[in-house]
Design a protein around this motif. Structure first.
Motif, PDB file in Angstrom:
ATOM      1  N   GLN A 123       0.835  -1.205   0.000  1.00 52.61           N
ATOM      2  CA  GLN A 123       0.000   0.000   0.000  1.00 52.61           C
ATOM      3  C   GLN A 123       0.869   1.255   0.000  1.00 52.61           C
ATOM      4  O   GLN A 123       0.607   2.192  -0.739  1.00 52.61           O
ATOM      5  CB  GLN A 123      -0.938  -0.006   1.209  1.00 52.61           C
ATOM      6  CG  GLN A 123      -2.019   1.040   1.151  1.00 52.61           C
ATOM      7  CD  GLN A 123      -3.000   0.795   0.023  1.00 52.61           C
ATOM      8  OE1 GLN A 123      -3.286  -0.332  -0.347  1.00 52.61           O
ATOM      9  NE2 GLN A 123      -3.520   1.866  -0.534  1.00 52.61           N
ATOM     10  N   LEU A 125       2.433   1.713  -3.453  1.00 50.72           N
ATOM     11  CA  LEU A 125       1.454   2.181  -4.437  1.00 50.72           C
ATOM     12  C   LEU A 125       1.103   3.653  -4.224  1.00 50.72           C
ATOM     13  O   LEU A 125       0.948   4.400  -5.185  1.00 50.72           O
ATOM     14  CB  LEU A 125       0.198   1.318  -4.392  1.00 50.72           C
ATOM     15  CG  LEU A 125       0.373  -0.123  -4.876  1.00 50.72           C
ATOM     16  CD1 LEU A 125      -0.907  -0.919  -4.679  1.00 50.72           C
ATOM     17  CD2 LEU A 125       0.809  -0.163  -6.330  1.00 50.72           C
ATOM     18  N   GLU A 126       1.012   4.073  -2.975  1.00 46.80           N
ATOM     19  CA  GLU A 126       0.733   5.488  -2.691  1.00 46.80           C
ATOM     20  C   GLU A 126       1.872   6.369  -3.175  1.00 46.80           C
ATOM     21  O   GLU A 126       1.640   7.438  -3.750  1.00 46.80           O
ATOM     22  CB  GLU A 126       0.478   5.683  -1.196  1.00 46.80           C
ATOM     23  CG  GLU A 126      -0.874   5.157  -0.756  1.00 46.80           C
ATOM     24  CD  GLU A 126      -1.063   5.186   0.758  1.00 46.80           C
ATOM     25  OE1 GLU A 126      -0.165   5.709   1.480  1.00 46.80           O
ATOM     26  OE2 GLU A 126      -2.104   4.682   1.210  1.00 46.80           O
TER      27      GLU A 126
END
Length: 167
Positions: A118, A121-122
């Motif tokens: 996560q 991806l951010e």
């Protein structure tokens, strides 16, 4: 054998996914008999959709690994045949191979690394929204174009490209 592997590994699930996405959740009458839910298969279209989603996760992982190490394993005897058997095992409603692989390996791995993925991806989304990145990418592309060889005025094979006759 590669064509058969592609048809079984991607073609059949693509068509079945299409049918499941296009057919209302309670309507089974529009699905051709060969694709209708049988006694040993999930009882609802939603269960079948979940099973196919697990298959697509496994398929993506297998093809990604194959892209990385495919040149090394393609020489293995019966590699294509083994892939065909793998796709059948993953898809078959009695074996439920894709659900097993998904639950045992993929889901477990992703759950353990969820925060790291996560965060990555951010950062990637933030970076892709950066105006400076776009400016740098455009500058790089322009420099690559500028370094391409410049063609001369005469195209190969044209009359002006023909050898001059000496007198």
């Amino acid at each position: 054998m590669e064509i058969l592997s592609t048809v079984i590994g991607a073609g059949y699930p693509i068509y079945k996914s299409f049918l499941l996405l296009e057919v209302p959740a309670k309507a089974n009458q529009l699905i051709p008999k060969a694709f209708q839910i049988r006694n040993n298969e999930p009882k609802t279209v939603d269960e079948e959709r979940r099973r196919l989603m697990a298959y697509w996760c496994v398929y993506g992982c297998v093809t990604s690994i194959e892209a990385l190490v495919g040149s090394y394993i393609r020489w293995v005897p019966f590699y294509s045949t083994t892939k065909v058997v793998l796709w059948i095992w993953l898809l078959h409603p009695k074996t439920r191979g894709s659900e097993y692989v998904y639950q045992t390996y993929i889901s477990t791995f992703l759950q353990e690394h969820k925060n790291t993925i996560q965060g990555f991806l951010e950062k990637l989304v933030h970076l892709s929204n950066s105006e400076q990145l776009l400016i740098n990418a455009w500058g790089f592309l322009r420099s690559m174009i500028d370094h391409l060889p410049k063609g001369d005025a005469t195209a190969p094979g044209s009359k002006s490209d023909a050898p001059k006759k000496s007198s």
